[in-house]
Design an enzyme around this catalytic site. Structure first.
Site, mmCIF file in Angstrom:
data_model
loop_
_atom_site.group_PDB
_atom_site.id
_atom_site.type_symbol
_atom_site.label_atom_id
_atom_site.label_comp_id
_atom_site.label_asym_id
_atom_site.label_seq_id
_atom_site.Cartn_x
_atom_site.Cartn_y
_atom_site.Cartn_z
ATOM 1 N NE ARG A 43 -1.497 -1.502 3.687
ATOM 2 C CZ ARG A 43 -1.708 -1.523 4.991
ATOM 3 N NH1 ARG A 43 -2.897 -1.241 5.471
ATOM 4 N NH2 ARG A 43 -0.742 -1.833 5.826
ATOM 5 C CD GLN B 274 1.104 28.797 18.009
ATOM 6 O OE1 GLN B 274 0.221 29.271 18.710
ATOM 7 N NE2 GLN B 274 1.846 29.522 17.204
ATOM 8 N NE ARG C 113 7.898 31.429 4.119
ATOM 9 C CZ ARG C 113 6.773 32.113 4.261
ATOM 10 N NH1 ARG C 113 6.505 32.746 5.385
ATOM 11 N NH2 ARG C 113 5.901 32.161 3.276
ATOM 12 C CG HIS D 266 11.931 34.184 11.946
ATOM 13 N ND1 HIS D 266 11.190 33.637 10.927
ATOM 14 C CD2 HIS D 266 12.358 35.380 11.485
ATOM 15 C CE1 HIS D 266 11.158 34.477 9.898
ATOM 16 N NE2 HIS D 266 11.869 35.535 10.216
ATOM 17 C CE LYS E 23 10.522 28.103 15.690
ATOM 18 N NZ LYS E 23 10.990 28.941 14.601
ATOM 19 C CG HIS F 94 13.883 27.162 12.043
ATOM 20 N ND1 HIS F 94 12.764 27.540 11.335
ATOM 21 C CD2 HIS F 94 14.322 26.022 11.483
ATOM 22 C CE1 HIS F 94 12.528 26.635 10.396
ATOM 23 N NE2 HIS F 94 13.459 25.699 10.472
ATOM 24 C CE1 TYR G 154 8.661 27.080 10.513
ATOM 25 C CE2 TYR G 154 6.632 26.951 9.253
ATOM 26 C CZ TYR G 154 7.928 27.402 9.387
ATOM 27 O OH TYR G 154 8.488 28.161 8.402
ATOM 28 C CG ASP H 225 13.016 37.234 7.519
ATOM 29 O OD1 ASP H 225 12.688 37.503 8.689
ATOM 30 O OD2 ASP H 225 12.432 36.371 6.831
#
Length: 177
Positions: A23, A46, A59, A62, A72, A119, A132, A169
């Site tokens: 499968r 979250q 990105r 941060h 994270k 990150h 995330y 950034d």
């Protein structure tokens, strides 16, 4: 899950332990018990996703400062990224060092980013999606960042000139510990 240590203290690459048959496969991508057994923060406050239309999008870098510092687990669910972390913990033996891993839809790997790390990532292909899983709720007043090309870190990026980069950034000042 398969836990692979990185050269940075407390950061791990999490690989899927795939169970395959006709499968396809099944693999666990999150287990609080397994994370805790490795001494990692297993809280989950979250989950967020970013979609990046073009290859070369950057990105980061941060993080959230105390008292809202966050761990994270970052996974690329579509496409591929060059995922980068920097240890910003002054007391750490790997302070100011960076590490990068390629995360992709194909390899299914994730990166565990401890509290006190910045990150960021650069997309390697168009139409890339990143998931995330975050230990703390977003607190804008604790949001921080370091510049993606700060000479204090010397991060090597696949595209030295990102095609898409947010002004925020690009505008972080030089790192001062």
């Amino acid at each position: 899950m398969i836990f692979r240590e990185t050269p940075l203290a407390g950061a791990w690459v999490l690989e899927q332990d795939r169970r395959e048959d006709e499968r396809g496969y099944f693999a666990r991508t999150w287990c609080a018990n397994e994370l805790a057994a490795h001494g990692l923060n297993a809280a989950l406050a979250q989950c967020s996703v970013s979609f990046n239309a073009r290859a070369g999008t950057l990105r980061g870098m941060h993080y959230q400062a105390a008292p809202h510092a966050e761990a994270k687990v970052v996974r690329c669910t579509r496409g591929a990224i060059h995922d980068v972390i920097v240890d910003l913990r002054p007391e750490s033996p790997t302070f100011r060092r960076w590490y990068a891993a390629e995360l992709s839809e194909e390899n299914g790997a994730a990166l565990y980013v401890p509290e006190g790390f910045a990150h960021g990532f650069q997309t390697l292909v168009d139409a890339t999606e990143v998931l995330y899983m975050i230990s703390e709720f977003y607190a804008p007043e604790s949001g921080r960042g370091v510049r993606w090309n700060d000479p204090a870190f010397g991060i090597e990026w696949p595209h030295a000139d990102p095609r898409i980069l947010a002004p925020r950034d690009a505008g972080y000042p030089d790192f001062a510990p």
